[in-house]
Design an enzyme around this catalytic site. Structure first.
Site, PDB file in Angstrom:
ATOM      1  N   GLY A  39       8.656   0.016   7.294  1.00 44.47           N
ATOM      2  CA  GLY A  39       7.693   0.183   8.396  1.00 44.47           C
ATOM      3  C   GLY A  39       6.993   1.519   8.193  1.00 44.47           C
ATOM      4  O   GLY A  39       7.662   2.532   7.989  1.00 44.47           O
ATOM      5  N   GLY A  41       5.487   3.618  10.122  1.00 54.87           N
ATOM      6  CA  GLY A  41       5.844   4.705  11.047  1.00 54.87           C
ATOM      7  C   GLY A  41       7.213   5.279  10.712  1.00 54.87           C
ATOM      8  O   GLY A  41       7.388   6.500  10.564  1.00 54.87           O
ATOM      9  N   ASN A  43       8.895   4.990   7.925  1.00 53.33           N
ATOM     10  CA  ASN A  43       8.905   5.621   6.598  1.00 53.33           C
ATOM     11  C   ASN A  43       8.351   7.047   6.684  1.00 53.33           C
ATOM     12  O   ASN A  43       8.893   7.984   6.077  1.00 53.33           O
ATOM     13  CB  ASN A  43       8.037   4.830   5.607  1.00 53.33           C
ATOM     14  CG  ASN A  43       8.590   3.439   5.319  1.00 53.33           C
ATOM     15  OD1 ASN A  43       9.736   3.151   5.629  1.00 53.33           O
ATOM     16  ND2 ASN A  43       7.771   2.587   4.739  1.00 53.33           N
ATOM     17  N   ALA A 260       5.579   2.546  -0.172  1.00 50.87           N
ATOM     18  CA  ALA A 260       5.817   3.738   0.663  1.00 50.87           C
ATOM     19  C   ALA A 260       5.366   5.051   0.007  1.00 50.87           C
ATOM     20  O   ALA A 260       5.586   6.119   0.584  1.00 50.87           O
ATOM     21  CB  ALA A 260       7.279   3.847   1.101  1.00 50.87           C
ATOM     22  N   ALA A 261       4.703   4.970  -1.164  1.00 51.47           N
ATOM     23  CA  ALA A 261       4.200   6.224  -1.759  1.00 51.47           C
ATOM     24  C   ALA A 261       3.192   6.872  -0.807  1.00 51.47           C
ATOM     25  O   ALA A 261       3.196   8.089  -0.612  1.00 51.47           O
ATOM     26  CB  ALA A 261       3.555   5.944  -3.114  1.00 51.47           C
ATOM     27  N   GLY A 262       2.358   6.031  -0.189  1.00 57.03           N
ATOM     28  CA  GLY A 262       1.385   6.555   0.781  1.00 57.03           C
ATOM     29  C   GLY A 262       2.087   7.143   1.998  1.00 57.03           C
ATOM     30  O   GLY A 262       1.623   8.125   2.591  1.00 57.03           O
ATOM     31  N   ASP A 263       3.208   6.552   2.393  1.00 53.41           N
ATOM     32  CA  ASP A 263       3.954   7.078   3.557  1.00 53.41           C
ATOM     33  C   ASP A 263       4.599   8.416   3.209  1.00 53.41           C
ATOM     34  O   ASP A 263       4.649   9.330   4.039  1.00 53.41           O
ATOM     35  CB  ASP A 263       5.039   6.075   3.985  1.00 53.41           C
ATOM     36  CG  ASP A 263       4.435   4.753   4.425  1.00 53.41           C
ATOM     37  OD1 ASP A 263       3.286   4.760   4.914  1.00 53.41           O
ATOM     38  OD2 ASP A 263       5.097   3.709   4.273  1.00 53.41           O
ATOM     39  N   SER A 296      11.385   5.259  -7.603  1.00 53.96           N
ATOM     40  CA  SER A 296      12.555   4.482  -7.179  1.00 53.96           C
ATOM     41  C   SER A 296      12.117   3.255  -6.404  1.00 53.96           C
ATOM     42  O   SER A 296      10.985   3.177  -5.918  1.00 53.96           O
ATOM     43  CB  SER A 296      13.484   5.312  -6.297  1.00 53.96           C
ATOM     44  OG  SER A 296      13.732   6.546  -6.888  1.00 53.96           O
TER      45      SER A 296
HETATM   46  O1  RIB Z   1       3.967   1.369   3.453  1.00 50.47           O
HETATM   47  C1  RIB Z   1       5.065   0.569   3.104  1.00 50.47           C
HETATM   48  C2  RIB Z   1       5.529  -0.205   4.288  1.00 50.47           C
HETATM   49  O2  RIB Z   1       4.520  -1.115   4.665  1.00 50.47           O
HETATM   50  C3  RIB Z   1       6.756  -1.053   4.080  1.00 50.47           C
HETATM   51  O3  RIB Z   1       7.953  -0.367   4.301  1.00 50.47           O
HETATM   52  C4  RIB Z   1       6.525  -2.227   5.026  1.00 50.47           C
HETATM   53  O4  RIB Z   1       7.439  -2.298   6.065  1.00 50.47           O
HETATM   54  C5  RIB Z   1       5.103  -2.073   5.523  1.00 50.47           C
HETATM   55  O5  RIB Z   1       5.066  -1.525   6.772  1.00 50.47           O
END
Ligand code: RIB
Length: 315
Positions: A39, A41, A43, A260-263, A296
């Site tokens: 998710g 948020g 992440n 999740a690289a962007g997160d 990873s």
């Molecule tokens: O940005 C990656 C995320 O996008 C994933 O973890 C997935 O849950 C979606 O929200």
């Protein structure tokens, strides 16, 4: 004590590793399957918590269902030290899930079914106003209702709090002008194109791509004070309304999974701002966090520690 508040989604990621993405109508066999916390948020909250210094607090405002997925997501956030007193457990709705395919090149394709995330309301933000008022930085994405994000931006403007909007996923129909009015807007290239109405077809027709500087400049014209455009393996660019354009170079890494690289990038930017780093320095910090995350598999398990980011920055 600096406080970072993330307003956003929590999902359970159901991930299949595949050799190549299936075509429409095609059935393929996956290599393996994992269930991991995700998710955007959550992440970003975990990314910030792992990167922040001991004196910084990180809180998430969101919703999960009253189910096993929701319980596990909350437990995981607690283990990372993310405050969850404003993550509401919602009856009669499932927690958010994301179905993810990751191919051999580490590229992904994601379908999010928001579930409880879709119930996060402006009233939830009003209930969290004391927390929001204490924040140095508030971060939002678009896996929660748009009216809630608008309300968050308006609340932060009223309270004079620094806002970061990660416009992901980018709605095909664009965003209302009021949603560009943030301190820092952080799209990736495909989100930027979608928000500007550039389709693969119109791009091919024009026979040239729009330069990142021009794309980022468009968002300044729509109201953002600064734009951090994420360019993946090409690094990122920063453009500020106050003047100035910088290209921040990438870190070369071996890519396992870009999820999740962007997160990681956005969470790191929030930490940089909360710690008072100049924006260019915060972007370098964020590029390094994003690069390590690609090495990873999965979203939250791949988010880097402060130590790992500082080690990469020294190279
Ligand atoms: O940005 C990656 C995320 O996008 C994933 O973890 C997935 O849950 C979606 O929200």
């Amino acid at each position: 004590m600096p406080t970072i508040v993330i307003i956003g989604s929590l999902n359970t990621d159901l991930i299949s590793r595949v050799r190549a993405m299936p075509r429409p109508g095609q059935t393929i066999l996956g290599d393996d399957f994992l269930t991991l916390p995700g998710g955007k948020g959550a992440n970003q909250a975990v990314a910030a918590a792992k990167l922040a210094g001991a004196g910084t607090r990180v809180h998430l405002v969101g919703r999960v269902g009253a189910d096993d997925f929701g319980k596990r997501l909350l437990d995981g956030l607690g283990r990372h030290g993310v405050g969850t007193r404003h993550v509401t457990v919602t009856e009669r709705v499932a927690s958010g899930v994301a179905t993810i395919l990751v191919d051999r090149k580490g590229e992904n394709s994601i379908v999010v079914t928001p579930g409880a995330n879709a119930k996060l309301s402006p009233a939830d933000l009003d209930a969290a106003e004391t927390l929001i008022r204490s924040a140095s930085v508030v971060v939002m994405q678009l896996e929660i209702p748009r009216q809630t994000v608008r309300h968050a931006i308006a609340t932060c403007q009223r309270l004079g709090i620094y806002t970061i909007l990660d416009p992901a996923p980018a709605p095909a129909k664009g965003l209302p002008r009021a949603m560009f009015a943030v301190d820092l807007f952080t799209p990736n290239e495909s989100e930027a194109e979608a928000l500007l109405g550039i389709t693969p077809r119109s791009r091919a027709h024009r026979k040239r791509t729009i330069e990142p500087k021009q794309m980022a400049g468009e968002f300044l014209a729509r109201g953002a004070k600064a734009v951090a455009l994420k360019l993946g393996s090409r690094g990122s660019v920063l453009i500020e309304r106050a003047g100035g354009f910088q290209t921040i170079r990438p870190f070369k890494v071996r890519v396992t999974d870009t999820t999740a690289a962007g997160d990681a990038f956005t969470g790191a930017l929030a930490v940089g701002r909360a710690e008072g780093m100049p924006l260019v320095e915060a972007m370098r910090f964020a590029n390094a966090a994003g690069a390590i995350c690609c090495q990873s598999f999965g979203a939250q398990p791949a988010l880097p520690s402060r130590e790992a980011v500082e080690r990469l920055l020294r190279t």
